[in-house]
Design a protein around this motif. Structure first.
Motif, mmCIF file in Angstrom:
data_model
loop_
_atom_site.group_PDB
_atom_site.id
_atom_site.type_symbol
_atom_site.label_atom_id
_atom_site.label_comp_id
_atom_site.label_asym_id
_atom_site.label_seq_id
_atom_site.Cartn_x
_atom_site.Cartn_y
_atom_site.Cartn_z
ATOM 1 N N GLY A 229 0.802 -1.541 0.131
ATOM 2 C CA GLY A 229 -0.083 0.145 0.103
ATOM 3 C C GLY A 229 0.843 1.187 -0.015
ATOM 4 O O GLY A 229 0.164 2.293 -0.105
ATOM 5 N N GLN A 230 2.104 1.221 0.056
ATOM 6 C CA GLN A 230 2.905 2.450 0.067
ATOM 7 C C GLN A 230 4.481 2.062 -0.446
ATOM 8 O O GLN A 230 4.850 1.035 -0.565
ATOM 9 C CB GLN A 230 2.957 3.030 1.506
ATOM 10 C CG GLN A 230 3.823 1.748 2.562
ATOM 11 C CD GLN A 230 3.687 2.608 3.786
ATOM 12 O OE1 GLN A 230 3.319 3.902 4.113
ATOM 13 N NE2 GLN A 230 4.445 1.844 4.566
ATOM 14 N N LEU A 231 4.900 3.335 -1.216
ATOM 15 C CA LEU A 231 6.226 3.216 -1.543
ATOM 16 C C LEU A 231 7.184 4.419 -0.493
ATOM 17 O O LEU A 231 6.538 5.542 -0.567
ATOM 18 C CB LEU A 231 6.174 3.746 -3.108
ATOM 19 C CG LEU A 231 7.710 4.023 -3.678
ATOM 20 C CD1 LEU A 231 8.519 2.672 -3.666
ATOM 21 C CD2 LEU A 231 7.263 4.238 -5.078
ATOM 22 N N LEU A 232 8.139 3.833 0.143
ATOM 23 C CA LEU A 232 8.616 4.653 1.114
ATOM 24 C C LEU A 232 10.059 5.127 0.451
ATOM 25 O O LEU A 232 10.910 4.322 -0.058
ATOM 26 C CB LEU A 232 8.915 4.070 2.311
ATOM 27 C CG LEU A 232 7.730 4.564 3.414
ATOM 28 C CD1 LEU A 232 6.278 4.217 2.813
ATOM 29 C CD2 LEU A 232 7.914 3.735 4.725
ATOM 30 N N ARG A 233 10.601 6.273 0.773
ATOM 31 C CA ARG A 233 12.112 6.525 0.622
ATOM 32 C C ARG A 233 12.807 7.146 1.957
ATOM 33 O O ARG A 233 12.390 7.713 2.687
ATOM 34 C CB ARG A 233 12.135 7.916 -0.190
ATOM 35 C CG ARG A 233 13.702 8.412 -0.637
ATOM 36 C CD ARG A 233 13.716 9.643 -1.227
ATOM 37 N NE ARG A 233 14.916 10.110 -1.901
ATOM 38 C CZ ARG A 233 15.190 11.213 -2.082
ATOM 39 N NH1 ARG A 233 14.355 12.188 -1.916
ATOM 40 N NH2 ARG A 233 16.345 11.248 -2.938
ATOM 41 N N TYR A 234 13.772 6.002 2.150
ATOM 42 C CA TYR A 234 14.507 6.099 3.453
ATOM 43 C C TYR A 234 15.857 6.778 3.085
ATOM 44 O O TYR A 234 16.389 6.784 1.912
ATOM 45 C CB TYR A 234 14.857 4.877 3.944
ATOM 46 C CG TYR A 234 13.661 3.956 4.554
ATOM 47 C CD1 TYR A 234 13.326 4.067 5.869
ATOM 48 C CD2 TYR A 234 13.011 3.071 3.708
ATOM 49 C CE1 TYR A 234 12.055 3.426 6.390
ATOM 50 C CE2 TYR A 234 12.032 2.682 4.044
ATOM 51 C CZ TYR A 234 11.447 2.503 5.469
ATOM 52 O OH TYR A 234 10.401 1.837 5.993
ATOM 53 N N ALA A 235 16.196 8.007 3.980
ATOM 54 C CA ALA A 235 17.453 8.664 3.870
ATOM 55 C C ALA A 235 18.551 7.466 4.143
ATOM 56 O O ALA A 235 18.311 6.762 4.856
ATOM 57 C CB ALA A 235 17.385 9.615 4.945
ATOM 58 N N PRO A 236 19.868 7.831 3.972
ATOM 59 C CA PRO A 236 20.940 7.101 4.269
ATOM 60 C C PRO A 236 21.039 6.638 5.665
ATOM 61 O O PRO A 236 21.851 5.570 6.076
ATOM 62 C CB PRO A 236 22.267 7.809 3.783
ATOM 63 C CG PRO A 236 21.772 8.671 2.837
ATOM 64 C CD PRO A 236 20.146 8.925 3.227
ATOM 65 N N ASP A 237 20.468 7.531 6.594
ATOM 66 C CA ASP A 237 20.457 7.109 8.083
ATOM 67 C C ASP A 237 19.158 6.121 8.474
ATOM 68 O O ASP A 237 19.099 6.009 9.582
ATOM 69 C CB ASP A 237 20.667 8.271 9.057
ATOM 70 C CG ASP A 237 19.430 9.348 8.759
ATOM 71 O OD1 ASP A 237 18.205 8.641 7.945
ATOM 72 O OD2 ASP A 237 19.232 10.438 9.392
ATOM 73 N N GLY A 238 18.292 5.897 7.677
ATOM 74 C CA GLY A 238 17.262 4.939 7.707
ATOM 75 C C GLY A 238 16.011 5.415 8.109
ATOM 76 O O GLY A 238 14.909 4.959 8.296
#
Length: 291
Positions: A229-238
């Protein structure tokens, strides 16, 4: 890299646009043919699509494919349920049975596992994992590296119920991976030539009940994770820096300058607007025989 205030506005503006109704997984962009390629989900097929195509091309497969990778020779490396193989798709023909040249059997003595996810590392070796297809769902899946130079090597990583989210940092020294039936994404040091990995650590802890599926990295070092149900973007620190409401199983960057993000799942193939973001190119699989 975008400021946090812009991440929030992009989340609201992103509206995925459908390119194909064919459901699937294992999405990849091929710069040579300038097409999106993915494996069918409900049927054993290999699909390909470009903007100028009247309809997606399709080739029938002898078995379900859990992964695909484009090769230096122009061929396609496929991970079928219990084996890796090479094929030469013809983008000028319609649906037909695709001949797959066997390379190596995977977990031949274990009928409860099948190949579930994988991609090439920066050296051009294939790294992939398996899943438990039995009803018990116990963690018996493993992670492997395959190359023409070294053959099939098991990576010293913990067993999983379903390997997923495999991708690599731009320098190739960090590997990301997950168990699709656990709520976290892991990371570890990685040495392609030695087939070695370091001690895994948690890169990102997901919300309770969320399942990490396919993943891809962008040029900012952020990890895009397909979840239910979702597409997430994580920064290099998670940390989560962007969230888009869209259900998919696999994501990849492609198009001109790798500035187009696409996602495939039960609803078909979609493009997802992500202004100001570009992806990292896949390294083609080194399918040349060692000298």
């Amino acid at each position: 890299m975008l400021a946090p205030s812009l991440w929030c506005s992009l989340t609201a503006l992103a509206q995925p646009s459908r390119l194909s109704h064919h459901p699937g997984r294992a999405l990849r962009w091929d710069a040579h043919s300038r097409r999106w390629w993915w494996a069918g989900a409900s049927v054993h097929a290999l699909h390909a699509y470009a903007g100028e195509d009247a309809a997606p091309l399709a080739c029938r497969l002898p078995d379900a494919a859990g992964l695909l990778a484009h090769c230096q020779s122009g061929r396609v490396l496929l991970g079928l349920s219990k084996r890796l193989g090479l094929a030469q798709p013809n983008t000028e023909t319609g649906a037909r049975q695709l001949r797959v040249q066997p390379l190596v059997a995977v977990d031949a003595a274990e009928p409860r596992t099948a190949i579930s996810d994988g991609c090439t590392d920066r050296r051009g070796f294939l790294v992939f994992g398996t899943r438990n297809v039995a009803e018990d769902g116990r963690p018996i899946g493993s992670f492997y590296q395959y190359s023409r130079q070294h053959g099939l090597r098991r990576l010293a990583l913990p067993v999983v119920a379903e390997a997923s989210a495999i991708c690599f940092s731009a320098d190739g020294r960090r590997m990301f991976f997950a168990d699709a039936r656990a709520s976290r994404i892991m990371a570890c040091d990685y040495d392609a030539e030695a087939g070695g990995v370091g001690a895994p650590s948690v890169f990102a802890q997901l919300e309770a009940g969320r399942s990490p599926r396919g993943a891809a990295l962008d040029l900012d070092g952020c990890l895009w994770s397909a979840q239910a149900g979702q597409l997430l973007r994580y920064a290099p620190d998670g940390k989560v820096v962007q969230r888009i409401a869209h259900d998919c199983t696999s994501v990849a960057f492609g198009g001109a300058g790798l500035t187009q993000l696409a996602a495939v799942g039960a609803g078909g193939l979609f493009t997802v607007p992500v202004p100001g973001v570009a992806g990292q190119a896949d390294s083609p699989f080194d399918d040349h025989r060692p000298q």
